[in-house]
Design an enzyme around this catalytic site. Sequence first.
Site, short mmCIF file in Angstrom:
data_model
loop_
_atom_site.label_atom_id
_atom_site.label_comp_id
_atom_site.label_asym_id
_atom_site.label_seq_id
_atom_site.Cartn_x
_atom_site.Cartn_y
_atom_site.Cartn_z
N TYR A 107 60.14 40.03 29.59
CA TYR A 107 59.33 40.95 28.80
C TYR A 107 60.08 41.38 27.54
O TYR A 107 59.53 41.39 26.44
CB TYR A 107 58.95 42.19 29.63
N SER A 119 57.97 55.29 22.49
CA SER A 119 56.77 54.44 22.46
C SER A 119 55.57 55.13 23.13
O SER A 119 55.73 55.88 24.08
CB SER A 119 57.08 53.13 23.21
N TYR A 153 49.88 54.23 19.45
CA TYR A 153 48.82 53.23 19.45
C TYR A 153 47.51 54.00 19.49
O TYR A 153 47.27 54.77 20.43
CB TYR A 153 48.93 52.32 20.68
N THR A 210 51.44 52.41 14.85
CA THR A 210 51.64 50.96 14.77
C THR A 210 50.34 50.29 14.36
O THR A 210 49.29 50.50 14.99
CB THR A 210 52.16 50.43 16.14
N LYS A 248 53.72 51.68 10.87
CA LYS A 248 54.71 50.71 11.35
C LYS A 248 54.05 49.35 11.49
O LYS A 248 53.04 49.22 12.19
CB LYS A 248 55.26 51.16 12.70
N HIS A 294 57.21 43.36 14.50
CA HIS A 294 57.15 43.62 15.95
C HIS A 294 58.12 42.70 16.68
O HIS A 294 57.85 42.25 17.79
CB HIS A 294 55.71 43.42 16.45
#
Length: 383
Positions: A68, A150, A173, A199, A256, A280
């Site tokens: 991941y 995040s 997000y 983002t 971003k 990213h």
Amino acid sequence: MEQSRRNLLKSFTALAGASLLPSEVQSQIKAGSSVLKKGDPIDLSEFINLYDFEKSAESKMTKMAFEYVASGAADEFTVKWNRQALDTIKLNPTVLTDVTKLDTKVSLFGHQLSHPILVAPTAFHKIMHPDGELATARGASAASTIYVVSSFTTTRIEEISKVATHPLWFQLYVRDDRAFTKDVVQKAEAQGCKAICVTVDTPVGGARNRQQRVKFKLPDNVNAPYMVSLGPQKNPLTWKDIEWLQTCTKIPLLVKGILNPDDAEKAIQSGVSGIIVSNHSGRNLDTVPATIEALPRIAAKVNKRVPLLMDGGIRRGTDVLKAIALGANAVLVGKPICFGLACGGAAGVEKVLSILQYEFELAMALTGKSSIASIDSSVIWKQ
Ligand SMILES: Cc1cc2nc3c(=O)[nH]c(=O)nc-3n(C[C@H](O)[C@H](O)[C@H](O)COP(=O)(O)O)c2cc1C
């Protein structure tokens, strides 16, 4: 002197002799509060550079978690190019300048950082280490820097803010449910986050083949509280939302995921407070250029109107120097933080950051630059 700083100093002393170190550098290596307490079983003395963490992390993480973190999208060209582009930029040092005192400080939205290096937002820290985002926050704070949490955090912001002694920012997000999104932003602000990074490079996920191969999914005991019930998004994120988001919060909003100078201009026209040049880490659209390649034309367009940050492949102090020389105010680091976390929890995160800070100081001293303000494109070798 605390353990991890002492190890750094030892490794440098072995290389060059402590007497060669500018005094400011020495004092900065000695300073700071390490999170590695006496008696901790973790021995990080063998970790000399950021690549050592990736090598070691593979044996410390589950295959699913390692894949991941380590993987990019599709054929991973952009992952490679992020590094290749930085590696092929040559430096142009100046000699016989006074570098006994280095000023590495940078100010972002009124907060002064000791070094222009921040922790990028990365998801799911509890799959990397049981202490998850709490360890990341402790490590980032011990290294005196900003941690961008995040949206896919596996720990609530109120928990993280209890242990962070340096500012947190929140990466957002935007969800179809705009009321939920607004609530998350306002919670982040109320919990003391000092900026929101929205983002904008992920309208859909990338072709993450390596994640598909390991059938990536979160373990049952880990969840992401701000990203629950994530169905397909139907309500597109557009520039109008960027304007709207600014009405939801008083703290600065950064976008971003900008690679295109025209988008940078639109972002400024939409009123954002800052821009993060990012691909990213090559996890979304493969074959977009390295961020260090995209940076100069964006910097020219932005022309210092707002702070400009960059991430993607930063692994060495010389990379930080190159990004600043080409127009960034600061950089963020993603994967190495995840690997540092997996290898040594908070102490691992702190060590990743300390090594990078220290290498950046060396890069400044060895190119004859004593302050951030003096780092300009003259430090880049031109054919
Ligand atoms: C494991 C991992 C998870 C990430 N998760 C997020 C995320 O949740 N939100 C986001 O905006 N970017 C995310 N990113 C991208 C990072 O914020 C950052 O742009 C990138 O990692 C920087 O490149 P580097 O890893 O080469 O340093 C993630 C990156 C990685 C490696």
